[in-house]
Design a protein around this motif. Structure first.
Motif, mmCIF file in Angstrom:
data_model
loop_
_atom_site.group_PDB
_atom_site.id
_atom_site.type_symbol
_atom_site.label_atom_id
_atom_site.label_comp_id
_atom_site.label_asym_id
_atom_site.label_seq_id
_atom_site.Cartn_x
_atom_site.Cartn_y
_atom_site.Cartn_z
ATOM 1 N N MET A 1 0.857 -1.207 0.000
ATOM 2 C CA MET A 1 0.000 0.000 0.000
ATOM 3 C C MET A 1 0.890 1.252 0.000
ATOM 4 O O MET A 1 1.891 1.305 0.720
ATOM 5 C CB MET A 1 -0.896 -0.001 1.247
ATOM 6 N N ASN A 2 0.499 2.203 -0.796
ATOM 7 C CA ASN A 2 1.216 3.477 -0.864
ATOM 8 C C ASN A 2 1.128 4.202 0.491
ATOM 9 O O ASN A 2 0.114 4.145 1.180
ATOM 10 C CB ASN A 2 0.490 4.225 -2.001
ATOM 11 N N ASN A 3 2.200 4.881 0.880
ATOM 12 C CA ASN A 3 2.210 5.510 2.210
ATOM 13 C C ASN A 3 1.158 6.607 2.361
ATOM 14 O O ASN A 3 0.632 6.818 3.455
ATOM 15 C CB ASN A 3 3.594 6.067 2.516
ATOM 16 N N LYS A 4 0.858 7.303 1.270
ATOM 17 C CA LYS A 4 -0.171 8.358 1.388
ATOM 18 C C LYS A 4 -1.539 7.720 1.671
ATOM 19 O O LYS A 4 -2.354 8.300 2.383
ATOM 20 C CB LYS A 4 -0.219 9.193 0.103
ATOM 21 N N VAL A 5 -1.744 6.533 1.125
ATOM 22 C CA VAL A 5 -3.001 5.820 1.414
ATOM 23 C C VAL A 5 -3.050 5.464 2.914
ATOM 24 O O VAL A 5 -4.089 5.584 3.565
ATOM 25 C CB VAL A 5 -3.116 4.555 0.523
ATOM 26 N N GLU A 20 1.042 -2.048 9.551
ATOM 27 C CA GLU A 20 0.966 -0.807 8.761
ATOM 28 C C GLU A 20 1.880 0.277 9.329
ATOM 29 O O GLU A 20 2.562 0.983 8.590
ATOM 30 C CB GLU A 20 -0.491 -0.316 8.704
ATOM 31 N N THR A 23 5.442 -0.603 8.380
ATOM 32 C CA THR A 23 5.680 -0.301 6.953
ATOM 33 C C THR A 23 5.909 1.193 6.770
ATOM 34 O O THR A 23 6.841 1.620 6.078
ATOM 35 C CB THR A 23 4.444 -0.730 6.108
ATOM 36 N N THR A 27 9.459 2.883 5.404
ATOM 37 C CA THR A 27 9.522 3.263 3.978
ATOM 38 C C THR A 27 9.168 4.724 3.686
ATOM 39 O O THR A 27 9.145 5.116 2.524
ATOM 40 C CB THR A 27 8.558 2.373 3.143
ATOM 41 N N TRP A 28 8.872 5.548 4.711
ATOM 42 C CA TRP A 28 8.421 6.920 4.442
ATOM 43 C C TRP A 28 9.528 7.739 3.773
ATOM 44 O O TRP A 28 10.723 7.465 3.929
ATOM 45 C CB TRP A 28 7.987 7.604 5.742
ATOM 46 N N ASP A 31 8.319 13.288 0.799
ATOM 47 C CA ASP A 31 7.014 13.577 0.221
ATOM 48 C C ASP A 31 5.873 13.150 1.169
ATOM 49 O O ASP A 31 4.901 13.877 1.367
ATOM 50 C CB ASP A 31 6.940 12.759 -1.079
ATOM 51 N N ASP A 32 6.047 11.969 1.751
ATOM 52 C CA ASP A 32 5.046 11.468 2.713
ATOM 53 C C ASP A 32 5.000 12.390 3.935
ATOM 54 O O ASP A 32 3.936 12.689 4.476
ATOM 55 C CB ASP A 32 5.406 10.055 3.201
ATOM 56 N N TYR A 35 3.171 15.500 3.130
ATOM 57 C CA TYR A 35 1.740 15.183 2.972
ATOM 58 C C TYR A 35 1.067 15.099 4.355
ATOM 59 O O TYR A 35 0.020 15.718 4.588
ATOM 60 C CB TYR A 35 1.615 13.853 2.220
#
Ligand code: SAM
Ligand code: FES
Length: 346
Positions: A1-5, A20, A23, A27-28, A31-32, A35
């Motif tokens: 799953m994308n971090n922004k999600v 979650e 993760t 992985t951030w 950009d995350d 956001y």
């Protein structure tokens, strides 16, 4: 799953699973972080507007019975002149703070300095002199009866960072005589006694992993502290952790934002450690969702002796200078300091 999600999910559901969280911390990227900061800043503004609460800290003693491996005022540090302000000195710091617009006083020190009754007496006098003010204590671990005595004397809030919600990690930061279970029990007792309670961590403390941070976020979700104190770990030259790397500035900002998104109403300081690691740390902390600043009200003569980590800022300034400096810093980013107790509200 994308971090922004994941960040969106946190925003809507106020919950992520442990996997979650791990993760996200593994992985951030920048950009995350930006956001999350955008969402956190909007969340804070929707509740607190552009107002920043201030709390004046009186660091009344650097004497401590503990030996936390990270802390510059730990009892085994021999290169430190120990001090303890008198009751009258503490009261006059608060009087000066009141004139400067502070309506919350935070009494902080090493652990177990005054007798419990002495602390109760000081709290009672502050409340008597300034009935429109809140008193916060940050005096470490005590037994239920002592916390009860202080609450009865008028203390409104208590700051006790849990430091880490992972027991194995806790053991790597503290000597064997200190217990994670006792620290957690203290937080529970404080809440039960009706204090507004602050927990918190150092970001990047030695041995901290993504799993530790996941445990911290899950602890915040479950315990629901009224305040969360988060700052980067910064090494101190006279501690066992003197050669450990400092915590990440960006990760600290990211965590501030995630805390704001998880607990929208939480009182969240942009800490002195954040201002120490980066000269614009407190401004960027506010822009990442923080809504509290805690400048120092201690007499200038003792400030350098309350050196928890190297290069701590504001140790040479008068209280009035700090107050003016913060006002300008907040104005520079479109915020203003609010003269109020600044209580937690749902
Ligand atoms: N004795 C009280 C207690 O233990 O809660 C209050 C004083 S204690 C020095 C306040 C906080 O300073 C700690 O909870 C810790 O998170 C933070 N601190 C100590 N050493 C630090 C360091 N080297 N870098 C960043 N923060 C530090
Ligand atoms: Fe006691 Fe840090 S070891 S305040």
């Amino acid at each position: 799953m994308n971090n922004k999600v994941l960040i969106d999910k946190l925003n809507t559901q106020k919950h992520l699973s442990k996997t979650e969280w791990i993760t996200l911390f593994d992985t951030w990227d920048e950009d995350d972080r930006l956001y999350a900061a955008g969402i956190a800043k909007d969340t804070a503004q929707s509740i607190y507007g552009n107002k920043i609460y201030i709390r004046g800290i009186v660091e009344f003693s650097n004497i401590c019975r503990n030996d936390c491996y990270y802390c510059g005022i730990r009892k085994s540090n021999p290169n430190l002149q120990r001090y303890c302000l008198t009751e009258d000195e503490i009261l006059s710091c608060c009087d000066e703070g009141y004139e400067l617009g502070f309506r919350t006083f935070v009494l902080q020190s090493g652990e177990h300095i005054f007798k419990p009754e002495q602390v109760a007496e000081v709290v009672g006098k502050i409340k008597q002199n300034h009935p429109d003010c809140a008193v916060t204590l940050s005096l470490g671990e005590e037994e239920y009866a002592t916390y009860k005595l202080w609450r009865k004397a008028g203390a409104d809030r208590y700051l006790l960072r849990h430091e880490t919600a992972n027991e194995e990690h806790y053991k790597k930061l503290h000597p064997a005589e200190m217990s994670w279970a006792h620290r957690m029990a203290c937080l529970k007792n404080l809440k039960e006694l009706g204090y507004q309670v602050g927990a918190g961590i150092m970001v990047g403390s030695p041995y901290q992993t993504s799993e530790c941070l996941a445990d911290d976020m899950m602890f915040f979700e479950q315990f629901r502290p009224h305040m969360i104190g988060i700052g980067p770990f910064l090494p101190h030259k006279d501690t066992p952790f003197k050669d450990e790397p400092k915590g990440s500035y960006e990760l600290t900002l990211f965590l501030l934002s995630l805390c704001r998104i998880l607990l929208p109403n939480v009182l969240l300081p942009a800490t002195t450690a954040l201002g120490t690691i980066n000269p614009r740390g407190r401004e960027e902390g506010v822009l990442a969702g923080a809504n509290v600043i805690m400048p120092n009200l201690s007499p200038t003569a003792v400030r350098k002796k309350y050196m928890l980590y190297d290069n701590k800022i504001c140790t040479g300034d008068e209280s009035a200078q700090c107050r003016g400096c913060l006002e300008r810093r907040m104005e520079s980013i479109g915020y203003e300091i609010k003269i109020s107790r600044g209580d937690y509200h749902d």
